[in-house]
Design a protein around this motif. Sequence first.
Motif, PDB file in Angstrom:
ATOM      1  N   ALA A  72      45.816 -10.590  -4.877  1.00 37.46           N
ATOM      2  CA  ALA A  72      45.704 -11.136  -3.521  1.00 37.46           C
ATOM      3  C   ALA A  72      44.241 -11.407  -3.173  1.00 37.46           C
ATOM      4  O   ALA A  72      43.900 -12.444  -2.578  1.00 37.46           O
ATOM      5  CB  ALA A  72      46.325 -10.176  -2.510  1.00 37.46           C
ATOM      6  N   ARG A  73      43.363 -10.485  -3.538  1.00 37.71           N
ATOM      7  CA  ARG A  73      41.927 -10.665  -3.294  1.00 37.71           C
ATOM      8  C   ARG A  73      41.411 -11.912  -3.992  1.00 37.71           C
ATOM      9  O   ARG A  73      40.644 -12.699  -3.430  1.00 37.71           O
ATOM     10  CB  ARG A  73      41.153  -9.463  -3.803  1.00 37.71           C
ATOM     11  N   ASP A  74      41.813 -12.090  -5.250  1.00 35.54           N
ATOM     12  CA  ASP A  74      41.341 -13.239  -6.025  1.00 35.54           C
ATOM     13  C   ASP A  74      41.784 -14.564  -5.390  1.00 35.54           C
ATOM     14  O   ASP A  74      41.001 -15.515  -5.298  1.00 35.54           O
ATOM     15  CB  ASP A  74      41.860 -13.162  -7.459  1.00 35.54           C
ATOM     16  N   ILE A  75      43.031 -14.617  -4.956  1.00 34.86           N
ATOM     17  CA  ILE A  75      43.548 -15.855  -4.373  1.00 34.86           C
ATOM     18  C   ILE A  75      42.886 -16.137  -3.033  1.00 34.86           C
ATOM     19  O   ILE A  75      42.498 -17.272  -2.736  1.00 34.86           O
ATOM     20  CB  ILE A  75      45.086 -15.788  -4.253  1.00 34.86           C
ATOM     21  N   LEU A  76      42.725 -15.100  -2.219  1.00 32.37           N
ATOM     22  CA  LEU A  76      42.042 -15.285  -0.947  1.00 32.37           C
ATOM     23  C   LEU A  76      40.609 -15.745  -1.174  1.00 32.37           C
ATOM     24  O   LEU A  76      40.106 -16.637  -0.471  1.00 32.37           O
ATOM     25  CB  LEU A  76      42.054 -13.985  -0.140  1.00 32.37           C
ATOM     26  N   GLY A  77      39.939 -15.164  -2.159  1.00 28.89           N
ATOM     27  CA  GLY A  77      38.566 -15.542  -2.437  1.00 28.89           C
ATOM     28  C   GLY A  77      38.423 -16.976  -2.889  1.00 28.89           C
ATOM     29  O   GLY A  77      37.406 -17.628  -2.629  1.00 28.89           O
ATOM     30  N   ALA A  78      39.460 -17.501  -3.557  1.00 32.16           N
ATOM     31  CA  ALA A  78      39.394 -18.868  -4.074  1.00 32.16           C
ATOM     32  C   ALA A  78      39.839 -19.918  -3.068  1.00 32.16           C
ATOM     33  O   ALA A  78      39.268 -21.003  -3.004  1.00 32.16           O
ATOM     34  CB  ALA A  78      40.250 -18.975  -5.338  1.00 32.16           C
ATOM     35  N   SER A  79      40.858 -19.593  -2.276  1.00 36.22           N
ATOM     36  CA  SER A  79      41.424 -20.609  -1.374  1.00 36.22           C
ATOM     37  C   SER A  79      41.180 -20.314   0.091  1.00 36.22           C
ATOM     38  O   SER A  79      41.399 -21.191   0.943  1.00 36.22           O
ATOM     39  CB  SER A  79      42.936 -20.734  -1.618  1.00 36.22           C
ATOM     40  N   GLY A  80      40.714 -19.091   0.421  1.00 34.22           N
ATOM     41  CA  GLY A  80      40.462 -18.741   1.815  1.00 34.22           C
ATOM     42  C   GLY A  80      41.725 -18.915   2.647  1.00 34.22           C
ATOM     43  O   GLY A  80      42.822 -18.579   2.216  1.00 34.22           O
ATOM     44  N   GLN A  81      41.549 -19.457   3.839  1.00 36.99           N
ATOM     45  CA  GLN A  81      42.699 -19.709   4.714  1.00 36.99           C
ATOM     46  C   GLN A  81      43.173 -21.148   4.614  1.00 36.99           C
ATOM     47  O   GLN A  81      43.947 -21.623   5.443  1.00 36.99           O
ATOM     48  CB  GLN A  81      42.345 -19.350   6.153  1.00 36.99           C
ATOM     49  N   GLN A  82      42.718 -21.852   3.583  1.00 37.39           N
ATOM     50  CA  GLN A  82      43.086 -23.253   3.416  1.00 37.39           C
ATOM     51  C   GLN A  82      44.579 -23.413   3.147  1.00 37.39           C
ATOM     52  O   GLN A  82      45.214 -24.368   3.598  1.00 37.39           O
ATOM     53  CB  GLN A  82      42.279 -23.852   2.252  1.00 37.39           C
ATOM     54  N   VAL A  83      45.141 -22.462   2.382  1.00 39.21           N
ATOM     55  CA  VAL A  83      46.553 -22.535   2.008  1.00 39.21           C
ATOM     56  C   VAL A  83      47.222 -21.198   2.315  1.00 39.21           C
ATOM     57  O   VAL A  83      46.691 -20.148   1.955  1.00 39.21           O
ATOM     58  CB  VAL A  83      46.709 -22.840   0.504  1.00 39.21           C
ATOM     59  N   PRO A  84      48.393 -21.185   2.948  1.00 40.48           N
ATOM     60  CA  PRO A  84      49.120 -19.924   3.139  1.00 40.48           C
ATOM     61  C   PRO A  84      49.462 -19.295   1.789  1.00 40.48           C
ATOM     62  O   PRO A  84      49.705 -19.997   0.799  1.00 40.48           O
ATOM     63  CB  PRO A  84      50.385 -20.350   3.885  1.00 40.48           C
ATOM     64  N   MET A  85      49.483 -17.973   1.756  1.00 41.55           N
ATOM     65  CA  MET A  85      49.815 -17.254   0.526  1.00 41.55           C
ATOM     66  C   MET A  85      50.846 -16.172   0.806  1.00 41.55           C
ATOM     67  O   MET A  85      50.920 -15.628   1.910  1.00 41.55           O
ATOM     68  CB  MET A  85      48.554 -16.642  -0.100  1.00 41.55           C
ATOM     69  N   LEU A  86      51.659 -15.875  -0.209  1.00 47.34           N
ATOM     70  CA  LEU A  86      52.713 -14.875  -0.076  1.00 47.34           C
ATOM     71  C   LEU A  86      52.849 -14.168  -1.412  1.00 47.34           C
ATOM     72  O   LEU A  86      52.903 -14.811  -2.464  1.00 47.34           O
ATOM     73  CB  LEU A  86      54.037 -15.539   0.314  1.00 47.34           C
ATOM     74  N   GLY A  87      52.918 -12.826  -1.383  1.00 43.93           N
ATOM     75  CA  GLY A  87      52.945 -12.051  -2.605  1.00 43.93           C
ATOM     76  C   GLY A  87      54.319 -11.521  -2.979  1.00 43.93           C
ATOM     77  O   GLY A  87      55.060 -11.016  -2.134  1.00 43.93           O
ATOM     78  N   VAL A  88      54.639 -11.653  -4.254  1.00 44.07           N
ATOM     79  CA  VAL A  88      55.784 -10.959  -4.846  1.00 44.07           C
ATOM     80  C   VAL A  88      55.259  -9.604  -5.303  1.00 44.07           C
ATOM     81  O   VAL A  88      54.369  -9.545  -6.157  1.00 44.07           O
ATOM     82  CB  VAL A  88      56.341 -11.741  -6.059  1.00 44.07           C
ATOM     83  N   PRO A  89      55.743  -8.496  -4.754  1.00 42.87           N
ATOM     84  CA  PRO A  89      55.165  -7.190  -5.096  1.00 42.87           C
ATOM     85  C   PRO A  89      55.399  -6.849  -6.564  1.00 42.87           C
ATOM     86  O   PRO A  89      56.519  -6.639  -6.989  1.00 42.87           O
ATOM     87  CB  PRO A  89      55.902  -6.227  -4.162  1.00 42.87           C
TER      88      PRO A  89
END
Length: 369
Positions: free
Chosen positions: A117-134
């Motif tokens: 999750a950290r990696d994806i947030l760091g790369a895309s910021g708030q530009q794209v919504p994200m959702l995690g499969v635990p």
Amino acid sequence: MGFIVNPVAGMGGSVGLKGTDGQATVNEAMRRGARPVAGERAAKAIDRLTASLPQVNVITVAGPMGEQVVREAGIEPSVLDIPHVGSSTSIDTREAAESMADRGVDLILFAGGDGTARDILGASGQQVPMLGVPAGVKMHSAVFGTTPANAGHLAALFLAGSPRALLRDAEVMDLDEDAVRAGTVSAQLYGHARSPFERRLVQNAKAGSVPGENETLDAVARQVAEGMRAGRIYILGPGTTTRRVADALGIPSTLLGIDAVLDRQAIGLDLNEQALLRIIEGREAEIIVSVLGGQGSLFGRGNQQISAEVIRRVGRDRINVISTVEKLINLPAGALQVDTGDSEIDVMLTGHIPVITGPHRITLVKVRA
């Protein structure tokens, strides 16, 4: 939809490594006999998503980072040209998320843990919504579905434009794994991600302790310790609440590990799944766990060493849950959550379970999968 799988996520859980950050930890997990779990959990999410939204367009990464799962689900994806061999690294995840954001995906669905999750947030910021499969060991962030299937269901609702799937600013948190292994909890907020939200389908971020609860928990711990029967194994789950039971016994314990007690003495510290299975073989056993504050998780978040097989052998009626009333009042949708990775055990655990909330005080709480 962008789709990313961290193939090594969760491998450290059952073998007691508290995470899989870094290649050295992955190698150690494999040495201990860990098996990949992220692909299986990602597949459950994709199957649930396509059941509701069969025409979804997917951009993913080659091989085990996503392509393999979506092709097995009958989807013909667009595959990013990101070279990686077998496993994946943080750099691979960041590069994939950045490419997906550049292509204008509506959602990045990922299978992993807090590090992913950290990696994806760091790369895309708030530009794209994200959702995690635990699928990780540490999942303290608020971007994860409560189960893989629920993550897939919520992704389908969001992509279909359902008014049930709103966007919220969700905390992305992570623990310092080296500090955790040394017995110190060091959590950090890394930012907020835009993430689909439906109350019953997503978890909250992990919450801290409530002021004033220490005296009650100490009294409960003493009661639990005094009630331990001779000749019976007691498996102590992770966290400060269950550590109080060890303190009441005057024995050592591991803060975020799994310990075993027999006749009021520690017989195993920081145990993995296989060690637990060996210890309880042919013996009566009980499990003592606490509730993960904010999320309401009972099994499947940070205590994967107490696996579905361990729970099966111990039995539902010998699970002891400790919590404060305040944590129960603030449970998401008023229920505890289980996500063991075994649907049979998850179903067995559902219903209502007694929770010790004070000296000689029991509260029946709903459990759902």
